[in-house]
Each structure stands twice: as C-alpha cells, then as structure tokens.
Design a protein around this motif. Structure first.
Motif, PDB file in Angstrom:
ATOM      1  N   MET A  42      24.624  36.258  54.518  1.00  0.00           N
ATOM      2  CA  MET A  42      24.189  35.626  55.745  1.00  0.00           C
ATOM      3  C   MET A  42      25.188  34.534  56.103  1.00  0.00           C
ATOM      4  N   LEU A  43      25.682  34.550  57.298  1.00  0.00           N
ATOM      5  CA  LEU A  43      26.594  33.518  57.766  1.00  0.00           C
ATOM      6  C   LEU A  43      25.846  32.543  58.656  1.00  0.00           C
ATOM      7  N   PHE A  44      26.198  31.302  58.543  1.00  0.00           N
ATOM      8  CA  PHE A  44      25.602  30.290  59.411  1.00  0.00           C
ATOM      9  C   PHE A  44      26.581  29.150  59.567  1.00  0.00           C
ATOM     10  N   ARG A  45      26.396  28.391  60.577  1.00  0.00           N
ATOM     11  CA  ARG A  45      27.206  27.197  60.780  1.00  0.00           C
ATOM     12  C   ARG A  45      26.463  26.042  60.138  1.00  0.00           C
ATOM     13  N   SER A  46      27.016  25.527  59.052  1.00  0.00           N
ATOM     14  CA  SER A  46      26.302  24.501  58.296  1.00  0.00           C
ATOM     15  C   SER A  46      25.978  23.287  59.151  1.00  0.00           C
ATOM     16  N   GLY A  47      26.865  22.888  60.045  1.00  0.00           N
ATOM     17  CA  GLY A  47      26.592  21.731  60.897  1.00  0.00           C
ATOM     18  C   GLY A  47      25.402  21.959  61.806  1.00  0.00           C
ATOM     19  N   MET A  77      15.296  27.707  51.865  1.00  0.00           N
ATOM     20  CA  MET A  77      15.107  28.899  52.684  1.00  0.00           C
ATOM     21  C   MET A  77      13.937  29.703  52.130  1.00  0.00           C
ATOM     22  N   LYS A  78      12.920  29.862  52.926  1.00  0.00           N
ATOM     23  CA  LYS A  78      11.717  30.563  52.497  1.00  0.00           C
ATOM     24  C   LYS A  78      12.059  31.931  51.920  1.00  0.00           C
ATOM     25  N   ARG A  79      11.621  32.175  50.710  1.00  0.00           N
ATOM     26  CA  ARG A  79      11.842  33.419  49.954  1.00  0.00           C
ATOM     27  C   ARG A  79      13.311  33.725  49.675  1.00  0.00           C
ATOM     28  N   HIS A  80      14.199  32.735  49.813  1.00  0.00           N
ATOM     29  CA  HIS A  80      15.612  32.983  49.563  1.00  0.00           C
ATOM     30  C   HIS A  80      16.267  31.914  48.696  1.00  0.00           C
ATOM     31  N   GLY A  81      15.597  30.848  48.373  1.00  0.00           N
ATOM     32  CA  GLY A  81      16.211  29.791  47.578  1.00  0.00           C
ATOM     33  C   GLY A  81      16.682  28.651  48.448  1.00  0.00           C
TER      34      GLY A  81
END
Length: 92
Positions: free
Chosen positions: A1-6, A17-21
C-alpha cells in the motif's frame, strides 16, 4: 500500500491501521526503529496500567522532554548501538 506520509500522518509519526498493524516514520532509520519498538513497549505498559485503574498520563511538557532525550543524537546513538550488539553477537 502506498501513501503520502505527510497527508496521512500530518505532524504525527505513527498511525495505527485497523486490522493491519501500524506505520511508523522517522527522520532516520534509527528514529523509526526506536519509535516502533517503544510503541509496542508503551502499549503494553498502558494496557497493564489501565487494568489497575486510570493511568496518570504524561503532560505535553513531560512528553516533549522525554522525546528530546530519547530521540536526540546521544539517546538514538546509544540505543541503536546496544540493539546492534544484541542482534549481532561477536563471532567466535
């Protein structure tokens, strides 16, 4: 999964992250690892404290002082070196 941390984290460095750690970011690898390790340690301590009553949380000033000590160059360096020694014992 890619996301922009900012965009995702704003001024924070950790997101659960729900059900993902979780996702943890830091200014360096050492800082990110330190935060990830202590996220787990602190979560366990908080859970134990909540079992015996209402925890007495740190004030924003106490949090800032603690972060300055732990995430400062000396704190990060010492902790990182200790973890490296533990992870890679000397060969015989």
């Amino acid at each position: 999964m890619l996301f922009r941390s900012g965009a995702t984290l704003g001024d924070r460095s950790i997101a659960l992250m729900k059900r993902h750690g979780c996702v943890v970011v830091g200014a360096s690898l050492q800082e990110a690892v330190m935060k990830a390790v202590y996220l787990q340690v602190n979560a366990k301590l908080q859970m134990q404290a909540m079992q015996i009553g209402t925890p007495d949380y740190l004030t924003p000033k106490e949090i800032e002082a603690s972060a300055k000590t732990q995430l400062g160059p000396l704190g990060l360096e010492r902790t990182w070196e200790a973890w490296c020694r533990r992870a890679m014992p000397p060969s015989s």
